[in-house]
Design a protein around this motif. Structure first.
Motif, mmCIF file in Angstrom:
data_model
loop_
_atom_site.group_PDB
_atom_site.id
_atom_site.type_symbol
_atom_site.label_atom_id
_atom_site.label_comp_id
_atom_site.label_asym_id
_atom_site.label_seq_id
_atom_site.Cartn_x
_atom_site.Cartn_y
_atom_site.Cartn_z
ATOM 1 N N GLY A 51 0.833 -1.196 0.000
ATOM 2 C CA GLY A 51 0.000 0.000 0.000
ATOM 3 C C GLY A 51 0.867 1.245 0.000
ATOM 4 N N GLU A 52 0.387 2.311 0.637
ATOM 5 C CA GLU A 52 1.120 3.565 0.664
ATOM 6 C C GLU A 52 2.214 3.531 1.732
ATOM 7 O OE1 GLU A 52 -1.804 6.470 1.454
ATOM 8 O OE2 GLU A 52 -2.767 6.329 -0.523
ATOM 9 N N SER A 53 3.112 4.509 1.628
ATOM 10 C CA SER A 53 4.152 4.653 2.635
ATOM 11 C C SER A 53 3.771 5.764 3.603
ATOM 12 C CB SER A 53 5.496 4.983 1.982
ATOM 13 O OG SER A 53 5.963 3.900 1.212
ATOM 14 N N ARG A 63 10.872 -4.556 9.508
ATOM 15 C CA ARG A 63 10.981 -5.342 8.282
ATOM 16 C C ARG A 63 10.162 -4.739 7.154
ATOM 17 N NH1 ARG A 63 9.301 -11.067 10.710
ATOM 18 N NH2 ARG A 63 7.712 -9.652 11.597
ATOM 19 N N ARG A 64 9.304 -3.767 7.484
ATOM 20 C CA ARG A 64 8.485 -3.116 6.454
ATOM 21 C C ARG A 64 9.011 -1.724 6.100
ATOM 22 N NH1 ARG A 64 4.371 -6.399 5.575
ATOM 23 N NH2 ARG A 64 3.698 -7.825 7.227
ATOM 24 N N VAL A 69 11.914 5.378 -0.322
ATOM 25 C CA VAL A 69 11.282 6.614 0.156
ATOM 26 C C VAL A 69 12.095 7.223 1.292
ATOM 27 C CG1 VAL A 69 9.199 7.575 1.212
ATOM 28 C CG2 VAL A 69 9.007 5.820 -0.557
ATOM 29 N N THR A 70 12.627 6.376 2.151
ATOM 30 C CA THR A 70 13.465 6.870 3.246
ATOM 31 C C THR A 70 14.680 7.614 2.701
ATOM 32 O OG1 THR A 70 12.752 5.069 4.705
ATOM 33 C CG2 THR A 70 14.819 6.164 5.251
ATOM 34 N N ARG A 79 6.343 0.874 4.703
ATOM 35 C CA ARG A 79 5.344 0.575 3.676
ATOM 36 C C ARG A 79 4.116 -0.016 4.355
ATOM 37 N NH1 ARG A 79 4.386 1.963 -1.471
ATOM 38 N NH2 ARG A 79 6.601 1.673 -1.955
ATOM 39 N N ARG A 80 2.984 0.662 4.229
ATOM 40 C CA ARG A 80 1.729 0.121 4.741
ATOM 41 C C ARG A 80 1.241 -0.963 3.794
ATOM 42 N NH1 ARG A 80 -2.188 4.977 6.457
ATOM 43 N NH2 ARG A 80 -3.256 3.192 7.413
#
Length: 328
Positions: A51-53, A63-64, A69-70, A79-80
């Motif tokens: 999903g979105e971040s 772990r996600r 993006v970071t 990351r969702r």
């Protein structure tokens, strides 16, 4: 012309059907409305669809981490994920001889079947699949059958696999298989039973282990940790109050359901009752630590309490934790 054979009105099959019908009505009444809103199962896990971040919060699963993006924002992001729309749930149901016991409102076996019924109801509502592996201890050896009065001798472990299917009809068939399983003398190998959920490898889903977990922890803790690598794991521990403390009732004959051994216990001795309670507390603490170490969610159901209310509270706590973002 031969007339059809009529089955007696009060056969074990009829009683099983009556029990399952009552359970279905009870579970439906109390659990309807529990799954309103976004899709989620009994364990509202993070799902596997990307999903979105969003920015990292304390308690998020590292772990996600969304490293691209970071790197672009110089702020840690995770990351969702979106909950899977089709969930596969597998039950590992332990029906060893120690489950054929109870001094509360139900036998431990009854609570096992009831918990399986509630899990099945929660799973099949969204068109999800549910399957089970059932362990019922060993058979009885020939010498034990030959001499009347001889204690039962455990034979090979007996395991039954019910394929995962969707639909209420298939779910009812699964419950009939669990409720109709004969409890045999001896203890099932819980480690082997849990490991059967690892073979063959399946897509990520929910694995539920229902047992009293009285087998030594070193026999089932490692398979449970292995199962947790790929699946969300829920461990349902079934407990009877007499397994935690002894009442003062004088001389109490006690039969080991797994070996048939008979012992007489002087429960009037306060020191003995104290030592028993201490040993039982230590045993339960060891079980809880092993389940926690395996990363499994832990739900304890007692034969002297409202098991369905305890399940509802557990689900509500899981949902509350998820809405606060602590499980993402």
């Amino acid at each position: 012309m031969t007339s059809p054979v009529r089955r007696p009105a009060d056969t074990p099959s009829d009683r099983t059907e009556a029990v399952l019908s009552r359970l279905q009505l009870l579970v439906t009444r109390k659990l309807d409305g529990l799954l309103q809103g976004d899709y989620a199962g009994l364990l509202p896990g993070p799902g596997s669809e990307a999903g979105e971040s969003r920015e990292y919060r304390p308690g998020d699963d590292v772990r996600r981490m969304d490293w691209p993006v970071t790197a672009r924002t110089t702020m840690p992001h995770v990351r969702r994920t979106v909950a899977d729309r089709e969930l596969e749930t597998w039950l590992a149901v332990d029906l060893s001889a120690s489950l054929d016991f109870g001094t509360g409102r139900w036998l431990k076996r009854d609570v096992v079947v009831a918990a399986a019924a509630a899990l099945t109801h929660l799973t099949v509502r969204g068109g999800n699949r549910i399957g089970a592996v059932i362990g019922s201890g060993g058979g009885t050896s020939a010498p034990a059958r030959r001499w009347r009065g001889a204690p039962p001798v455990p034979g090979p472990d007996v395991f039954t696999r019910v394929p995962a299917r969707s639909g209420r009809k298939e779910a009812q068939g699964l419950l009939r298989a669990i409720a109709g399983t004969e409890i045999r003398p001896g203890r099932s190998d819980l480690g082997t039973l849990v490991d059967m959920l690892n073979r063959p490898p399946r897509r990520r889903g929910v694995a539920v282990v229902i047992s009293d977990f009285l087998a030594p922890t070193d026999r089932w803790a490692r398979p449970l940790r292995k199962l947790r690598v790929r699946h969300d794991v829920l461990a349902i521990e079934v407990v009877d109050p007499r397994e935690l403390e002894l009442p003062d009732v004088g001389v109490l004959p006690v039969v080991d359901p797994e070996t048939g051994g008979l012992h007489e216990v002087q429960t009037a001795d306060p020191l003995l009752r104290h030592r028993y309670a201490e040993a039982a507390a230590a045993q339960r603490a060891e079980i809880s630590a092993a389940l926690r170490g395996a990363g499994a969610a832990h739900l304890r159901l007692r034969t002297d309490r409202d098991w369905l209310l305890d399940m509802v509270r557990f689900v509500a706590a899981q949902r509350h934790a998820r809405t606060r973002g602590t499980t993402r």
